[in-house]
Design a protein around this motif. Structure first.
Motif, PDB file in Angstrom:
ATOM      1  N   ALA A 225       0.839  -1.208   0.000  1.00  0.00           N
ATOM      2  CA  ALA A 225       0.000   0.000   0.000  1.00  0.00           C
ATOM      3  C   ALA A 225       0.871   1.254   0.000  1.00  0.00           C
ATOM      4  O   ALA A 225       0.578   2.224  -0.715  1.00  0.00           O
ATOM      5  CB  ALA A 225      -0.932  -0.004   1.207  1.00  0.00           C
ATOM      6  N   ARG A 226       1.931   1.253   0.784  1.00  0.00           N
ATOM      7  CA  ARG A 226       2.819   2.426   0.841  1.00  0.00           C
ATOM      8  C   ARG A 226       3.569   2.619  -0.462  1.00  0.00           C
ATOM      9  O   ARG A 226       3.750   3.753  -0.924  1.00  0.00           O
ATOM     10  CB  ARG A 226       3.765   2.288   2.029  1.00  0.00           C
ATOM     11  N   ARG A 227       4.003   1.542  -1.078  1.00  0.00           N
ATOM     12  CA  ARG A 227       4.662   1.662  -2.381  1.00  0.00           C
ATOM     13  C   ARG A 227       3.677   2.147  -3.439  1.00  0.00           C
ATOM     14  O   ARG A 227       4.026   2.937  -4.312  1.00  0.00           O
ATOM     15  CB  ARG A 227       5.273   0.329  -2.786  1.00  0.00           C
ATOM     16  N   GLY A 228       2.447   1.678  -3.361  1.00  0.00           N
ATOM     17  CA  GLY A 228       1.419   2.153  -4.289  1.00  0.00           C
ATOM     18  C   GLY A 228       1.147   3.637  -4.112  1.00  0.00           C
ATOM     19  O   GLY A 228       0.959   4.366  -5.088  1.00  0.00           O
ATOM     20  N   THR A 229       1.145   4.086  -2.866  1.00  0.00           N
ATOM     21  CA  THR A 229       0.954   5.513  -2.585  1.00  0.00           C
ATOM     22  C   THR A 229       2.093   6.331  -3.176  1.00  0.00           C
ATOM     23  O   THR A 229       1.863   7.378  -3.793  1.00  0.00           O
ATOM     24  CB  THR A 229       0.832   5.741  -1.066  1.00  0.00           C
ATOM     25  N   ALA A 230       3.313   5.858  -3.015  1.00  0.00           N
ATOM     26  CA  ALA A 230       4.473   6.562  -3.583  1.00  0.00           C
ATOM     27  C   ALA A 230       4.410   6.565  -5.113  1.00  0.00           C
ATOM     28  O   ALA A 230       4.715   7.576  -5.759  1.00  0.00           O
ATOM     29  CB  ALA A 230       5.766   5.912  -3.100  1.00  0.00           C
ATOM     30  N   PHE A 231       4.001   5.449  -5.693  1.00  0.00           N
ATOM     31  CA  PHE A 231       3.877   5.348  -7.146  1.00  0.00           C
ATOM     32  C   PHE A 231       2.810   6.318  -7.664  1.00  0.00           C
ATOM     33  O   PHE A 231       3.025   7.050  -8.635  1.00  0.00           O
ATOM     34  CB  PHE A 231       3.537   3.903  -7.534  1.00  0.00           C
ATOM     35  N   PHE A 232       1.655   6.339  -6.994  1.00  0.00           N
ATOM     36  CA  PHE A 232       0.585   7.259  -7.381  1.00  0.00           C
ATOM     37  C   PHE A 232       1.075   8.707  -7.265  1.00  0.00           C
ATOM     38  O   PHE A 232       0.834   9.523  -8.167  1.00  0.00           O
ATOM     39  CB  PHE A 232      -0.652   7.044  -6.509  1.00  0.00           C
ATOM     40  N   ALA A 233       1.761   9.029  -6.174  1.00  0.00           N
ATOM     41  CA  ALA A 233       2.274  10.394  -5.974  1.00  0.00           C
ATOM     42  C   ALA A 233       3.228  10.779  -7.104  1.00  0.00           C
ATOM     43  O   ALA A 233       3.186  11.910  -7.609  1.00  0.00           O
ATOM     44  CB  ALA A 233       2.966  10.501  -4.622  1.00  0.00           C
ATOM     45  N   ARG A 234       4.084   9.843  -7.500  1.00  0.00           N
ATOM     46  CA  ARG A 234       5.026  10.123  -8.589  1.00  0.00           C
ATOM     47  C   ARG A 234       4.262  10.403  -9.883  1.00  0.00           C
ATOM     48  O   ARG A 234       4.574  11.355 -10.611  1.00  0.00           O
ATOM     49  CB  ARG A 234       5.983   8.947  -8.740  1.00  0.00           C
ATOM     50  N   LYS A 235       3.238   9.603 -10.175  1.00  0.00           N
ATOM     51  CA  LYS A 235       2.451   9.813 -11.395  1.00  0.00           C
ATOM     52  C   LYS A 235       1.657  11.125 -11.323  1.00  0.00           C
ATOM     53  O   LYS A 235       1.536  11.834 -12.312  1.00  0.00           O
ATOM     54  CB  LYS A 235       1.522   8.628 -11.651  1.00  0.00           C
ATOM     55  N   LEU A 236       1.135  11.446 -10.154  1.00  0.00           N
ATOM     56  CA  LEU A 236       0.423  12.708  -9.967  1.00  0.00           C
ATOM     57  C   LEU A 236       1.364  13.885 -10.206  1.00  0.00           C
ATOM     58  O   LEU A 236       0.991  14.872 -10.848  1.00  0.00           O
ATOM     59  CB  LEU A 236      -0.179  12.775  -8.555  1.00  0.00           C
ATOM     60  N   ASN A 237       2.588  13.780  -9.737  1.00  0.00           N
ATOM     61  CA  ASN A 237       3.556  14.862  -9.913  1.00  0.00           C
ATOM     62  C   ASN A 237       4.011  15.020 -11.354  1.00  0.00           C
ATOM     63  O   ASN A 237       4.536  16.067 -11.728  1.00  0.00           O
ATOM     64  CB  ASN A 237       4.757  14.659  -8.989  1.00  0.00           C
ATOM     65  N   GLU A 238       3.814  13.989 -12.168  1.00  0.00           N
ATOM     66  CA  GLU A 238       4.147  14.091 -13.591  1.00  0.00           C
ATOM     67  C   GLU A 238       3.108  14.898 -14.361  1.00  0.00           C
ATOM     68  O   GLU A 238       3.361  15.327 -15.486  1.00  0.00           O
ATOM     69  CB  GLU A 238       4.266  12.691 -14.213  1.00  0.00           C
ATOM     70  N   LEU A 239       1.964  15.111 -13.758  1.00  0.00           N
ATOM     71  CA  LEU A 239       0.880  15.831 -14.427  1.00  0.00           C
ATOM     72  C   LEU A 239       0.998  17.336 -14.193  1.00  0.00           C
ATOM     73  O   LEU A 239       1.206  17.774 -13.060  1.00  0.00           O
ATOM     74  CB  LEU A 239      -0.475  15.362 -13.897  1.00  0.00           C
ATOM     75  N   SER A 240       0.833  18.096 -15.250  1.00  0.00           N
ATOM     76  CA  SER A 240       0.753  19.554 -15.088  1.00  0.00           C
ATOM     77  C   SER A 240      -0.636  19.872 -14.543  1.00  0.00           C
ATOM     78  O   SER A 240      -1.536  19.024 -14.553  1.00  0.00           O
ATOM     79  CB  SER A 240       0.972  20.250 -16.429  1.00  0.00           C
ATOM     80  N   ASP A 241      -0.808  21.099 -14.101  1.00  0.00           N
ATOM     81  CA  ASP A 241      -2.124  21.488 -13.593  1.00  0.00           C
ATOM     82  C   ASP A 241      -3.206  21.327 -14.658  1.00  0.00           C
ATOM     83  O   ASP A 241      -4.307  20.858 -14.364  1.00  0.00           O
ATOM     84  CB  ASP A 241      -2.098  22.932 -13.086  1.00  0.00           C
ATOM     85  N   SER A 242      -2.905  21.676 -15.900  1.00  0.00           N
ATOM     86  CA  SER A 242      -3.914  21.541 -16.959  1.00  0.00           C
ATOM     87  C   SER A 242      -4.176  20.070 -17.300  1.00  0.00           C
ATOM     88  O   SER A 242      -5.275  19.729 -17.748  1.00  0.00           O
ATOM     89  CB  SER A 242      -3.499  22.319 -18.207  1.00  0.00           C
ATOM     90  N   ASP A 243      -3.188  19.193 -17.058  1.00  0.00           N
ATOM     91  CA  ASP A 243      -3.383  17.762 -17.302  1.00  0.00           C
ATOM     92  C   ASP A 243      -4.443  17.159 -16.387  1.00  0.00           C
ATOM     93  O   ASP A 243      -5.024  16.121 -16.708  1.00  0.00           O
ATOM     94  CB  ASP A 243      -2.082  16.983 -17.090  1.00  0.00           C
ATOM     95  N   LEU A 244      -4.691  17.775 -15.250  1.00  0.00           N
ATOM     96  CA  LEU A 244      -5.670  17.240 -14.308  1.00  0.00           C
ATOM     97  C   LEU A 244      -7.077  17.214 -14.900  1.00  0.00           C
ATOM     98  O   LEU A 244      -7.912  16.403 -14.500  1.00  0.00           O
ATOM     99  CB  LEU A 244      -5.671  18.049 -13.005  1.00  0.00           C
ATOM    100  N   ASP A 245      -7.331  18.088 -15.851  1.00  0.00           N
ATOM    101  CA  ASP A 245      -8.665  18.181 -16.454  1.00  0.00           C
ATOM    102  C   ASP A 245      -8.874  17.208 -17.609  1.00  0.00           C
ATOM    103  O   ASP A 245      -9.987  17.070 -18.104  1.00  0.00           O
ATOM    104  CB  ASP A 245      -8.915  19.610 -16.943  1.00  0.00           C
ATOM    105  N   LYS A 246      -7.819  16.520 -18.008  1.00  0.00           N
ATOM    106  CA  LYS A 246      -7.935  15.582 -19.123  1.00  0.00           C
ATOM    107  C   LYS A 246      -8.615  14.297 -18.669  1.00  0.00           C
ATOM    108  O   LYS A 246      -8.662  13.988 -17.477  1.00  0.00           O
ATOM    109  CB  LYS A 246      -6.551  15.295 -19.700  1.00  0.00           C
ATOM    110  N   PRO A 247      -9.134  13.530 -19.616  1.00  0.00           N
ATOM    111  CA  PRO A 247      -9.843  12.298 -19.258  1.00  0.00           C
ATOM    112  C   PRO A 247      -8.928  11.263 -18.608  1.00  0.00           C
ATOM    113  O   PRO A 247      -7.739  11.181 -18.923  1.00  0.00           O
ATOM    114  CB  PRO A 247     -10.351  11.767 -20.601  1.00  0.00           C
ATOM    115  N   SER A 248      -9.502  10.504 -17.710  1.00  0.00           N
ATOM    116  CA  SER A 248      -8.813   9.354 -17.132  1.00  0.00           C
ATOM    117  C   SER A 248      -9.241   8.122 -17.921  1.00  0.00           C
ATOM    118  O   SER A 248      -9.999   8.232 -18.895  1.00  0.00           O
ATOM    119  CB  SER A 248      -9.199   9.195 -15.661  1.00  0.00           C
ATOM    120  N   LEU A 249      -8.805   6.973 -17.475  1.00  0.00           N
ATOM    121  CA  LEU A 249      -9.242   5.729 -18.108  1.00  0.00           C
ATOM    122  C   LEU A 249     -10.580   5.244 -17.555  1.00  0.00           C
ATOM    123  O   LEU A 249     -11.103   4.234 -18.010  1.00  0.00           O
ATOM    124  CB  LEU A 249      -8.172   4.645 -17.937  1.00  0.00           C
TER     125      LEU A 249
END
Length: 187
Positions: A37-61
């Protein structure tokens, strides 16, 4: 660690250096599941940090959801689990007792607030895991009048949820990049 020193002796020295305010998992906690769970949290955080602010509005899967939806949902899930775990140990505040997730509101947060919400809820959940005693890990949480979930199952459920959420962000994550939860061993 000096030759011949035990893992426990090294852990005891670390705890002494870190002081009384540091938190640790209970010895009987499901360590492998918490790590996943902690590694997944770190992985998610890394992917979130790869997104620009405008990327947040783009579609997810997730059909009909933006990336904001995925982020807010994973945050609210962590908060709900943290509140449920706290309730095992102590009374909740009125705000905690009456809190309900509001995805419609969560997706409207400014980008920096959504990112801070992720950081805060991830830390809060981790603190709640660390505050559980051996006895707490043996308990169950009431999910409804006729159902309960063993507390020991929460970390693996969180792990599955957050790893899949990272995939749903649609940021260069393949299903093959996710852990194989079918092959995991119980801890």
């Amino acid at each position: 660690m000096p030759p011949g020193a035990s893992k426990q002796a090294a852990l005891d020295l670390l705890k002494e250096r870190q002081g009384k305010g540091a938190r640790y998992d209970a010895p009987d906690a499901p360590g492998a599941d918490l790590l996943l769970a902690r590694r997944g949290t770190a992985f998610f955080a890394r992917k979130l940090n790869e997104l620009s602010d405008s990327d947040l509005d783009k579609p997810s899967l997730c059909d009909g959801w933006s990336r904001r939806h995925v982020i807010a949902d994973i945050c609210f899930s962590a908060r709900a689990q943290a509140i449920a775990l706290k309730k095992l140990r102590e009374p909740l505040t009125l705000e905690e007792e009456t809190w309900t997730p509001d995805l419609a509101l969560g997706i409207t947060l400014p980008p920096h607030a959504l990112r801070h919400l992720f950081d805060h809820t991830a830390i809060h959940l981790n603190v709640e895991y660390r505050d559980l005693t051996n006895d707490d890990w043996q308990r169950s949480l009431a999910l409804g009048p006729d159902s309960a979930l063993p507390v020991r199952e929460l970390p693996i459920r969180r792990a599955q949820e957050i790893w899949l959420a990272a995939y749903h962000l649609a940021v260069d994550v393949r299903l093959l990049d996710l852990p194989d939860f079918q092959k995991r061993t119980n801890s």
